[in-house]
Each structure stands twice: as structure tokens, then as C-alpha cells.
Design a protein around this motif. Structure first.
Motif, PDB file in Angstrom:
ATOM      1  N   TYR A  67       0.880  -0.947   0.185  1.00  8.36           N
ATOM      2  CA  TYR A  67      -0.019   0.145  -0.037  1.00  8.36           C
ATOM      3  C   TYR A  67       0.817   1.327  -0.122  1.00  8.36           C
ATOM      4  O   TYR A  67       2.063   1.361   0.749  1.00  8.36           O
ATOM      5  CB  TYR A  67      -0.745   0.011   1.198  1.00  8.36           C
ATOM      6  CG  TYR A  67      -1.922   1.188   1.183  1.00  8.36           C
ATOM      7  CD1 TYR A  67      -2.953   1.313   0.606  1.00  8.36           C
ATOM      8  CD2 TYR A  67      -1.406   2.330   2.001  1.00  8.36           C
ATOM      9  CE1 TYR A  67      -3.807   2.415   0.558  1.00  8.36           C
ATOM     10  CE2 TYR A  67      -2.357   3.270   2.216  1.00  8.36           C
ATOM     11  CZ  TYR A  67      -3.350   3.521   1.684  1.00  8.36           C
ATOM     12  OH  TYR A  67      -4.127   4.720   1.445  1.00  8.36           O
ATOM     13  N   GLY A  69       0.474   5.406   0.434  1.00  8.83           N
ATOM     14  CA  GLY A  69      -0.622   6.275   0.711  1.00  8.83           C
ATOM     15  C   GLY A  69      -0.638   7.575  -0.177  1.00  8.83           C
ATOM     16  O   GLY A  69       0.494   7.615  -0.738  1.00  8.83           O
ATOM     17  N   PRO A  70      -1.498   8.620   0.186  1.00  3.91           N
ATOM     18  CA  PRO A  70      -1.403   9.744  -0.833  1.00  3.91           C
ATOM     19  C   PRO A  70      -0.143  10.491  -0.394  1.00  3.91           C
ATOM     20  O   PRO A  70       0.192  10.516   0.699  1.00  3.91           O
ATOM     21  CB  PRO A  70      -2.607  10.552  -0.092  1.00  3.91           C
ATOM     22  CG  PRO A  70      -3.422   9.579   0.168  1.00  3.91           C
ATOM     23  CD  PRO A  70      -2.635   8.252   0.721  1.00  3.91           C
ATOM     24  N   LYS A  71       0.662  10.923  -1.249  1.00  2.57           N
ATOM     25  CA  LYS A  71       1.862  11.633  -1.355  1.00  2.57           C
ATOM     26  C   LYS A  71       3.306  11.018  -0.527  1.00  2.57           C
ATOM     27  O   LYS A  71       3.921  11.649  -0.143  1.00  2.57           O
ATOM     28  CB  LYS A  71       1.737  12.896  -0.604  1.00  2.57           C
ATOM     29  CG  LYS A  71       0.583  14.073  -1.333  1.00  2.57           C
ATOM     30  CD  LYS A  71       0.665  15.379  -0.744  1.00  2.57           C
ATOM     31  CE  LYS A  71      -0.143  16.301  -1.526  1.00  2.57           C
ATOM     32  NZ  LYS A  71      -0.539  17.527  -1.193  1.00  2.57           N
ATOM     33  N   GLU A  72       2.664   9.573  -0.349  1.00  3.63           N
ATOM     34  CA  GLU A  72       3.742   8.838   0.320  1.00  3.63           C
ATOM     35  C   GLU A  72       5.051   8.405  -0.589  1.00  3.63           C
ATOM     36  O   GLU A  72       4.788   8.237  -1.677  1.00  3.63           O
ATOM     37  CB  GLU A  72       3.073   7.634   0.968  1.00  3.63           C
ATOM     38  CG  GLU A  72       4.094   6.826   1.626  1.00  3.63           C
ATOM     39  CD  GLU A  72       3.520   5.231   2.345  1.00  3.63           C
ATOM     40  OE1 GLU A  72       4.099   4.552   2.948  1.00  3.63           O
ATOM     41  OE2 GLU A  72       2.035   5.252   2.044  1.00  3.63           O
TER      42      GLU A  72
END
Length: 85
Positions: A67, A69-72
Motif C-alpha cells: 500500500y 498512501g497519498p503523497k507517500e
């Protein structure tokens, strides 16, 4: 991996926390169409993040899907080292 004919080997190391699986594939001239046209005879090993390679639904089901995440940002490393045998 070693090749006695040329007296060389290659050591491959990678970040097993990011890619805990190893995918082994082979192409022995069987792919007659684009892009190989039956000309390639090789074996590949590739670090892999999840299993099997049959699609996202299965890797989610077996719990090996990753996974992001957003902007990760995720990073990993791979190192190759040629050597003489």
C-alpha cells in the motif's frame, strides 16, 4: 549466478523488507510474436513485492499486497556485484 564459460559471476542483493519474494521467469524462444519473435533464450530473476503474478485481487486476498498512501514515498535498494570465478 555464475557462467563458467566466461569465468564470471554476478551477486545480486536487494531490500527484502520491501520486496520479500523472488520471481523467476524464463524465455526459451517460445514467444514468437512481438517483441521477441522467438529470438530470446534467457532466464530472469526479479525481486517482487507480492505474489502471485495473477493479479491484484489475488494479492489482496492472500495479504501480500502493498500500500502506498497519498503523497507517500517508498524507497528500496538493489545492489549487483560482478566477480571472477
Amino acid at each position: 549466478m555464475e557462467n563458467d564459460a566466461i569465468g564470471m559471476g554476478m551477486k545480486v542483493e536487494w531490500d527484502a523488507t520491501a520486496m520479500p519474494y523472488l520471481w523467476h521467469w524464463q524465455e526459451y524462444g517460445a514467444t514468437k510474436g512481438y517483441p521477441w519473435y522467438g529470438r530470446h533464450y534467457n532466464i530472469g530473476v526479479e525481486p517482487f513485492s507480492s505474489y502471485p503474478t495473477s493479479g491484484l485481487e489475488e494479492v489482496i486476498r492472500n495479504g501480500s499486497a502493498g500500500y502506498i498512501g497519498p503523497k507517500e514515498v517508498k524507497t528500496c535498494w538493489i545492489r549487483t556485484s560482478p566477480y571472477e570465478i
